[in-house]
Write a protein that holds these residues in place. Structure first.
Motif, mmCIF file in Angstrom:
data_model
loop_
_atom_site.group_PDB
_atom_site.id
_atom_site.type_symbol
_atom_site.label_atom_id
_atom_site.label_comp_id
_atom_site.label_asym_id
_atom_site.label_seq_id
_atom_site.Cartn_x
_atom_site.Cartn_y
_atom_site.Cartn_z
ATOM 1 N N ARG A 177 10.099 2.409 -9.252
ATOM 2 C CA ARG A 177 9.845 3.855 -9.361
ATOM 3 C C ARG A 177 8.951 4.170 -10.561
ATOM 4 N N THR A 178 9.076 3.387 -11.635
ATOM 5 C CA THR A 178 8.328 3.673 -12.859
ATOM 6 C C THR A 178 7.104 2.772 -13.028
ATOM 7 N N HIS A 179 6.817 1.958 -12.029
ATOM 8 C CA HIS A 179 5.648 1.075 -12.097
ATOM 9 C C HIS A 179 4.384 1.940 -12.212
ATOM 10 N N LEU A 224 -0.014 9.603 -3.469
ATOM 11 C CA LEU A 224 0.066 10.454 -4.646
ATOM 12 C C LEU A 224 0.699 9.717 -5.818
ATOM 13 N N PRO A 225 0.316 10.046 -7.058
ATOM 14 C CA PRO A 225 1.055 9.509 -8.209
ATOM 15 C C PRO A 225 2.496 10.021 -8.188
ATOM 16 N N MET A 226 3.391 9.238 -8.739
ATOM 17 C CA MET A 226 4.815 9.577 -8.656
ATOM 18 C C MET A 226 5.185 10.841 -9.435
ATOM 19 N N ASP A 227 4.300 11.303 -10.322
ATOM 20 C CA ASP A 227 4.582 12.525 -11.078
ATOM 21 C C ASP A 227 3.826 13.734 -10.535
ATOM 22 N N ARG A 272 3.049 4.595 -5.911
ATOM 23 C CA ARG A 272 2.466 5.749 -5.244
ATOM 24 C C ARG A 272 3.453 6.322 -4.220
ATOM 25 N N ALA A 273 3.208 7.598 -3.875
ATOM 26 C CA ALA A 273 4.095 8.324 -2.967
ATOM 27 C C ALA A 273 3.354 8.757 -1.707
ATOM 28 N N ILE A 274 4.008 8.564 -0.561
ATOM 29 C CA ILE A 274 3.570 9.124 0.721
ATOM 30 C C ILE A 274 4.414 10.376 0.947
ATOM 31 N N ALA A 275 3.799 11.476 1.323
ATOM 32 C CA ALA A 275 4.528 12.734 1.489
ATOM 33 C C ALA A 275 4.511 13.174 2.952
ATOM 34 N N GLU A 287 2.136 -2.447 -1.533
ATOM 35 C CA GLU A 287 0.768 -2.523 -1.041
ATOM 36 C C GLU A 287 -0.092 -3.097 -2.150
ATOM 37 N N ASP A 288 -0.592 -4.320 -1.954
ATOM 38 C CA ASP A 288 -1.336 -5.025 -3.002
ATOM 39 C C ASP A 288 -0.525 -5.078 -4.293
ATOM 40 N N GLY A 289 0.776 -5.271 -4.155
ATOM 41 C CA GLY A 289 1.665 -5.379 -5.300
ATOM 42 C C GLY A 289 2.192 -4.069 -5.829
ATOM 43 N N ALA A 290 1.640 -2.947 -5.381
ATOM 44 C CA ALA A 290 2.050 -1.632 -5.882
ATOM 45 C C ALA A 290 3.161 -1.050 -5.017
#
Length: 322
Positions: free
Chosen positions: A31-33, A59-62, A37-40, A79-82
């Motif tokens: 979550r803090t990496h 989206l960025p998590m913030d 990223r976020a899908i909405a 996705e590619d480690g993220a």
């Protein structure tokens, strides 16, 4: 089938990282990496960038829009480690939306959140699924299906108590009776039934004029795919089926199905429909199907792109089922 994994919503080789879902420390780190990223999604509609090719927003998590999330996000994988997460923003109320259009067969409406750019909108997945890359389509389908499951399974089916999200969204636990519940996927057979040079097509009541597709139906408990194909075809059309072969599968998050595409050989020709199941069924020759795909058939529209029915018919016409 040589092209089995080229069907929409499948084949992107997403790393789902299931080994860390039940690890609280690993999920907190995800979550803090810095690259997380976020899908909405809003009421089942993914957030996209309305360009061609269409892009699923990450989206960025913030990002401020995520403050409207209904509950904890779902971990989709890497996705590619993220790390990637899916957020359900369904409690947000757009200022101007035709609510009657929502949930329609091909809902054309789009919703724009005030924190987003003009081309960043929520759009019906059925309408945009063929505009997305294989990876974006798989992510959108996974997020839609798992969020839809949470929305309809908030209570324990064993004792009725409110259940709680666990394992990064891939389980619900009941604090009262300690039962565990897992995401549901309903197996469905969809059948390319051929008789010589012709294929069996049907239409359901309420479909748009001219829309026909392959027959389909749910697999019943204790039933093989082959038996389900024969039973469903006979129940709906009265046609008997002999040999059945599996071809390809497709996740279909409308709301939570896995479509098993099968090829069946008809052993009878006479059609006798069940009007409760379908409105019409017809035999269509290869020549007529070519007309339909070209948009030139006088009675029948082409099968919808992105659906496994279109994929199977396209491969039938191209002689690439084997």
């Amino acid at each position: 089938m040589r092209y089995a994994e080229q069907v929409t919503f499948g084949g992107s080789a997403l790393d789902r990282a299931g080994e860390i879902r039940a690890n609280p420390e690993a999920m907190a780190a995800a979550r803090t990496h810095p690259d997380a990223r976020a899908i909405a999604l809003w009421r089942g509609k993914p957030l996209i960038v309305r360009i061609r090719p269409t892009i699923l927003m990450r989206l960025p998590m913030d990002h401020p829009i995520l403050q409207d999330a209904v509950e904890e996000p779902i971990f989709l994988g890497r996705e590619d480690g993220a790390p990637l997460f899916a957020f359900n923003l369904s409690k947000w109320e757009p200022d101007q939306t035709d609510m009657a259009a929502l949930g329609g067969f091909l809902d054309p409406s789009e919703q724009h959140h005030p924190t987003l750019e003009d081309l960043e909108v929520f759009a019906e997945l059925r309408r945009v699924m063929t505009w997305l890359s294989p990876r974006d389509a798989e992510l959108a389908a996974t997020a839609k299906a798992i969020i839809g499951w949470h929305e309809s399974h908030g209570f324990c089916s064993k004792c009725g108590a409110a259940s709680e999200i666990a394992d990064a969204g891939w389980k619900r636990d009941c604090p009262a009776c300690h039962a565990s519940h897992f995401p549901r996927t309903d197996p469905v057979v969809i059948m390319l039934i051929t008789n010589g040079n012709s294929v069996l097509m049907g239409r359901s009541p309420g479909w748009p004029d001219g829309m026909y597709s392959l027959l389909a139906g749910f697999v019943e408990p204790g039933e093989t795919l082959e038996a389900a194909v024969r039973r469903e075809v006979f129940e709906e059309s009265g046609v008997r089926v002999g040999q059945v072969d599996y071809l390809a599968s497709q996740p279909w998050p409308f709301p939570a199905s896995l479509m098993f595409g099968c090829h069946g050989i008809a052993t009878s020709e006479e059609i006798n429909i069940d009007p409760i199941e379908i409105e019409d069924a017809i035999w269509v020759s290869r020549e007529e199907m070519v007309q339909a795909f070209a948009g030139e058939h006088p009675r029948m529209l082409p099968a919808r792109k992105g659906a496994i029915a279109h994929f199977l018919l396209e491969n039938w016409l191209a002689d690439t089922l084997d």
